[in-house]
Design a protein around this motif. Structure first.
Motif, PDB file in Angstrom:
ATOM      1  N   ASN A 115      12.220 -21.009  22.201  1.00  0.00           N
ATOM      2  CA  ASN A 115      10.881 -21.104  22.793  1.00  0.00           C
ATOM      3  C   ASN A 115       9.769 -21.037  21.745  1.00  0.00           C
ATOM      4  O   ASN A 115       8.613 -21.350  22.047  1.00  0.00           O
ATOM      5  CB  ASN A 115      10.676 -19.972  23.802  1.00  0.00           C
ATOM      6  N   LEU A 116      10.118 -20.632  20.513  1.00  0.00           N
ATOM      7  CA  LEU A 116       9.117 -20.463  19.467  1.00  0.00           C
ATOM      8  C   LEU A 116       9.137 -21.576  18.419  1.00  0.00           C
ATOM      9  O   LEU A 116       8.099 -21.905  17.838  1.00  0.00           O
ATOM     10  CB  LEU A 116       9.335 -19.123  18.746  1.00  0.00           C
ATOM     11  N   LEU A 117      10.307 -22.144  18.178  1.00  0.00           N
ATOM     12  CA  LEU A 117      10.454 -23.154  17.135  1.00  0.00           C
ATOM     13  C   LEU A 117      10.050 -24.537  17.636  1.00  0.00           C
ATOM     14  O   LEU A 117       9.838 -24.753  18.837  1.00  0.00           O
ATOM     15  CB  LEU A 117      11.895 -23.166  16.627  1.00  0.00           C
ATOM     16  N   SER A 118       9.978 -25.491  16.719  1.00  0.00           N
ATOM     17  CA  SER A 118       9.560 -26.855  17.034  1.00  0.00           C
ATOM     18  C   SER A 118      10.652 -27.844  16.659  1.00  0.00           C
ATOM     19  O   SER A 118      11.601 -27.513  15.936  1.00  0.00           O
ATOM     20  CB  SER A 118       8.281 -27.196  16.259  1.00  0.00           C
ATOM     21  N   ALA A 119      10.513 -29.054  17.158  1.00  0.00           N
ATOM     22  CA  ALA A 119      11.460 -30.115  16.808  1.00  0.00           C
ATOM     23  C   ALA A 119      11.509 -30.271  15.295  1.00  0.00           C
ATOM     24  O   ALA A 119      10.475 -30.239  14.616  1.00  0.00           O
ATOM     25  CB  ALA A 119      11.041 -31.422  17.467  1.00  0.00           C
ATOM     26  N   LEU A 148      19.480 -26.161  22.249  1.00  0.00           N
ATOM     27  CA  LEU A 148      18.463 -26.382  21.228  1.00  0.00           C
ATOM     28  C   LEU A 148      18.278 -27.867  20.931  1.00  0.00           C
ATOM     29  O   LEU A 148      17.164 -28.329  20.677  1.00  0.00           O
ATOM     30  CB  LEU A 148      18.837 -25.635  19.950  1.00  0.00           C
ATOM     31  N   GLY A 149      19.388 -28.603  20.978  1.00  0.00           N
ATOM     32  CA  GLY A 149      19.305 -30.040  20.719  1.00  0.00           C
ATOM     33  C   GLY A 149      18.408 -30.749  21.706  1.00  0.00           C
ATOM     34  O   GLY A 149      17.746 -31.738  21.357  1.00  0.00           O
ATOM     35  N   GLY A 150      18.365 -30.259  22.941  1.00  0.00           N
ATOM     36  CA  GLY A 150      17.495 -30.843  23.951  1.00  0.00           C
ATOM     37  C   GLY A 150      16.020 -30.704  23.600  1.00  0.00           C
ATOM     38  O   GLY A 150      15.183 -31.414  24.153  1.00  0.00           O
ATOM     39  N   ARG A 151      15.711 -29.798  22.679  1.00  0.00           N
ATOM     40  CA  ARG A 151      14.326 -29.600  22.240  1.00  0.00           C
ATOM     41  C   ARG A 151      14.091 -30.181  20.851  1.00  0.00           C
ATOM     42  O   ARG A 151      13.047 -29.959  20.260  1.00  0.00           O
ATOM     43  CB  ARG A 151      13.994 -28.098  22.226  1.00  0.00           C
TER      44      ARG A 151
END
Length: 313
Positions: free
Chosen positions: A73-77, A99-102
């Motif tokens: 929820n905190l990191l970016s692509a 995580l891959g979905g984000r």
């Protein structure tokens, strides 16, 4: 290279130190404010420059799930999460998909080396996408020993699967050393048991780091009198045996070593109570009763029950 390290315990703290000594910038977060560089995971992410890399080194299970969920929820692509704990490979596959979905990369890394890793380096078994692994290679190169000690084992989950099997093999090797020591101690033929183990350290086919550590332990306590024969298991042994069942692969040594650890935790074996009761019933063999009770011998009540005609023993 800059990296975040979540979990600064015995392993994570030493790994962070080895990375710093290797010239990397490490931003560490731990629940213990005395060792943490930042106050929260949010602060850690804000301190890192994009694209970020965050190494998670917390206990497997719920602590890892919660940490990776919060990081997601905190990191970016374009960022990457590395799980270096002792997670189950099936959890890695789920985390990788989530995580891959984000657009966030995920790498699972089985780490071996214990408290000696700071000095000697850590064996690293990693799973993940080739591009993510290549980007993290400066970190892996610093953490691993000078020679060998690294494998890109396959896709997400492969790193912890390899580490799981490694730990299963470790169970079997430790059990073999343990049984050999017990037999030597039980015999009056060998009078220098620690010396026998020390003589095996060079020139023999069983020389190993585990043998070196056992010799070290026997130097400190030759009869191991200060220890209790109680051994925990951290999960990998169970997962190895379960994977063997799933793949129909026989693992008699590793399975027996795992069961030996279970047995070590029993003050009074329930299974052996059944064996004792059955020996008493069919053969009148004496049993050892609990304090305050009378054991049955061949002439005790219940010892004269007739066996069925086909029973022998």
């Amino acid at each position: 290279m800059q990296i975040g390290m979540v979990g600064l315990g015995k392993m994570g703290g030493n790994m962070a130190e080895r990375l710093r000594r290797g010239g990397h910038e490490v931003v560490g977060y731990d629940r213990d404010p005395g060792v943490s560089d930042v106050a929260s995971l949010k602060d850690l992410v804000e301190r890192l420059e994009a694209p970020r890399a965050v190494w998670v080194m917390v206990p497997a299970g719920d602590p890892t799930h919660a940490t990776i969920r919060e990081l997601g929820n905190l990191l970016s692509a374009g960022d990457i999460v590395i799980d270096g704990g002792n997670s189950h490979y099936v959890d890695d596959q789920r985390h990788g998909a989530e995580l891959g979905g984000r657009g966030i990369g995920f790498v699972d890394c089985g780490v071996s080396g214990g408290v000696w890793g700071l000095q000697n380096g850590y064996a690293l078994m990693v799973g993940g996408e080739k591009g993510d692994i290549e980007r993290l290679m400066p970190i892996f190169e610093t953490l691993k020993p000078e020679q060998d000690g690294f494998v890109h084992a396959g896709a997400v989950g492969a790193g912890h699967f390899a580490k799981m099997v490694h730990n299963g093999i470790e169970y079997g090797m430790m059990q073999a050393f343990a049984e050999g020591w017990e037999l030597l101690e039980a015999s009056d033929v060998v009078t220098d048991v620690p010396g026998a183990f020390k003589s095996w350290r060079n020139g023999t086919v069983i020389r190993s780091w585990l043998l070196d550590l056992l010799v070290r332990a026997l130097d400190e306590d030759p009869a191991l009198a200060e220890l209790r024969g109680y051994a925990q298991d951290s999960g990998e042994g169970r997962w190895t045996v379960q994977a063997a069942v799933d793949h129909a692969v026989p693992l008699p040594v590793i399975t027996a070593a795992l069961y030996a650890r279970f047995a070590s935790r029993q003050d009074d074996s329930p299974a052996m109570k059944v064996v004792a009761a059955l020996r008493n019933q069919f053969g009148g063999h004496a049993v050892s009763a609990k304090e305050g009770q009378v054991g049955k011998g061949a002439d005790a009540p219940g010892a004269d029950v007739e066996p069925p005609a086909e029973a022998t023993g």
